[in-house]
Design an enzyme around this catalytic site. Structure first.
Site, short mmCIF file in Angstrom:
data_model
loop_
_atom_site.label_atom_id
_atom_site.label_comp_id
_atom_site.label_asym_id
_atom_site.label_seq_id
_atom_site.Cartn_x
_atom_site.Cartn_y
_atom_site.Cartn_z
N HIS A 184 -19.84 31.58 42.93
CA HIS A 184 -19.87 32.39 41.71
C HIS A 184 -21.31 32.84 41.48
O HIS A 184 -22.25 32.18 41.92
CB HIS A 184 -19.39 31.51 40.55
CG HIS A 184 -19.17 32.21 39.26
ND1 HIS A 184 -20.21 32.55 38.42
CD2 HIS A 184 -18.03 32.62 38.63
CE1 HIS A 184 -19.73 33.15 37.34
NE2 HIS A 184 -18.41 33.20 37.44
N CYS A 212 -17.02 37.86 39.38
CA CYS A 212 -18.38 37.32 39.45
C CYS A 212 -18.65 36.67 40.80
O CYS A 212 -19.27 35.60 40.89
CB CYS A 212 -18.64 36.32 38.31
SG CYS A 212 -18.67 37.08 36.69
N GLN A 230 -14.29 24.90 38.20
CA GLN A 230 -12.87 25.11 38.48
C GLN A 230 -12.14 23.82 38.86
O GLN A 230 -10.92 23.84 39.07
CB GLN A 230 -12.72 26.13 39.62
CG GLN A 230 -13.29 27.49 39.31
CD GLN A 230 -12.55 28.21 38.20
OE1 GLN A 230 -11.35 28.00 37.99
NE2 GLN A 230 -13.25 29.06 37.48
N ASP A 244 -21.01 22.84 41.61
CA ASP A 244 -20.43 23.63 40.52
C ASP A 244 -18.97 23.21 40.40
O ASP A 244 -18.13 23.58 41.22
CB ASP A 244 -20.56 25.12 40.86
CG ASP A 244 -19.83 26.03 39.87
OD1 ASP A 244 -19.17 25.51 38.95
OD2 ASP A 244 -19.91 27.26 40.03
N LYS A 300 -12.87 25.67 30.14
CA LYS A 300 -11.88 25.69 31.23
C LYS A 300 -11.06 24.40 31.25
O LYS A 300 -10.20 24.22 32.11
CB LYS A 300 -12.58 25.90 32.57
CG LYS A 300 -13.32 27.22 32.70
CD LYS A 300 -13.95 27.38 34.06
CE LYS A 300 -14.93 28.54 34.10
NZ LYS A 300 -14.30 29.85 33.99
#
Length: 407
Positions: free
Chosen positions: A124, A365, A204, A201, A227
């Site tokens: 991302h 993104c 998700q 990261d 999220k």
């Protein structure tokens, strides 16, 4: 496995799912961008504003003490959720993006000309641009791990990228476009063999799978509340204590200080050294309810339900002539990115919206990834715990209808 009745009970906690879009019942399939928020979280926000709005860590009066207690309770719940060793390793930020920027600015401040950072081709922008900002100032180099046509990282190529100039690795746990679940534990192990710290990261991943930062041996792990069925404007940076102690503050101001004079400032202990200014203590307190919401359902149950939706949707979509799905790894989350023939992703998304179906379109993104895939953008459907098989069927029918409209 969650039953149909379980899902209906869950859906009752999300009033927005009862709304209509263009006269059609809303089918919300944009969960990878942000998930919807249950009543328990909204009620917690309302309660804080109505009853406990007082700045944290700054007052001896009762409201401040109670607000502080709620914030620190959330910190402990986050620690437990990702199995961090200590609450000192849990830093509240505004989101994943700020968490990564914190590490890039603070830890990255020690990088020198010629140093190298390894990232992957599926990152991302939030895990690309912060490192490029350092690159501009310090002339460091980004080394990019290639991916195969299934959307999986090339592990051998990854290991081959390590040189004597490698200083850091920054990788996504789960791709927001491909849904690929990267083998981050193996990738961290490889990096550690070379003595290199790793940032993951996890934006998700945290609402889809069990994350254990001690088992992964991650040095840094970043994610967002919004999220995870939680409020916007709240994020988390997990960092190993030994690194956080070495790093200088990211921002200066109130809360992060020990003492201040015009000659010298000392800094607060962890994690407050990295939490300058008034935090979103309302959102942080409400984040606790989002974690309870996930824990009450069970992260394994959520994953199993979303996997079933994703597999059913994939099977249905592949029956549509001209369908191309990007990201076909057998180890992937509940995300499907696709195109049909030469239909522009924005056109497809616009028609689906007319039918009440919310999907994400464009480059998500992740423009470098789009270049690797050879497209300008895709349509992305991403599933949450409240989505149903009936919605999957309606989604497939809508995509098929749209494809026929374009011939």
């Amino acid at each position: 496995m969650l039953t149909s009745q379980d899902i209906l009970t869950i859906r009752e906690q999300f009033p927005i799912l009862n709304t209509t879009i263009n006269g059609k019942p809303l089918i919300y399939l944009d969960n990878a961008a942000t998930s919807q928020t249950p009543d328990c979280v909204v009620d917690a926000i309302s309660y804080m504003y109505r009853n406990l709005k007082a700045n944290v860590h700054r007052g001896v009066h009762s409201l401040s003490q109670q607000a502080t207690d709620r914030q620190e309770l959330t910190r402990e719940m986050v620690r437990e959720y990702i199995n961090a060793a200590s609450t000192e390793e849990i830093v509240f930020t505004r989101g994943t993006t700020e968490a990564i920027n914190l590490v890039a600015s603070s830890f990255g401040g020690a990088f020198s000309h010629g140093d190298e950072i390894i990232i992957t081709a599926m990152e991302h922008h939030a895990n690309i641009v912060p490192w490029q900002l350092i690159q501009r100032n310090k002339r460091i180099h980004l080394r990019v791990v290639p991916i195969n046509d299934k959307g999986e990282v090339d592990i051998q190529a990854y290991e081959d990228l390590f040189t004597e100039n490698t200083r850091f690795v920054a990788i996504s746990h789960v791709s927001n476009v491909l849904g690929t679940v990267n083998p981050v534990k193996e990738m961290i192990h490889i990096a550690h063999k070379h003595g290199i710290p790793v940032l993951v990261d996890g934006a998700q991943a945290v609402s889809y799978m069990k994350v254990d930062v001690q088992d992964l041996k991650a040095d840094f792990y970043a994610f967002s509340a919004h999220k995870m069925y939680g409020p916007t404007g709240v994020g988390v940076l997990y960092g190993k204590k030994k690194f956080l102690e070495q790093m200088p503050p990211y921002q200066g101001g109130g809360e992060m200080i020990g003492t201040v004079s015009f000659e010298k400032t000392t800094f607060a202990r962890l994690p407050y050294k990295f939490e300058a200014g008034t935090p979103d203590f309302v959102g942080i307190a409400a984040f606790a309810e989002a974690i309870r919401f996930i824990n009450n359902i069970g992260i394994e149950n959520i994953a199993a339900h979303e996997d079933a939706l994703m597999k059913a949707a994939t099977e249905g979509l592949m029956k549509i002539p001209g369908m191309k799905i990007y990201g076909t790894s057998p180890d992937k989350s509940a995300v499907i990115s696709f195109l049909v023939n030469n239909i522009n992703s924005y056109d497809m998304g616009t028609i689906l919206d007319k039918l009440g179906i919310a999907v994400r379109t464009g480059h998500h993104c992740a423009e470098p990834l789009m270049h690797r895939l050879g497209v300008e953008g895709t349509v992305r459907a991403s599933f949450g715990v409240y989505n149903t098989m009936e919605e999957v069927d309606a989604f497939i029918a809508a995509v098929e209808r749209t494809a026929k409209m374009f011939g």
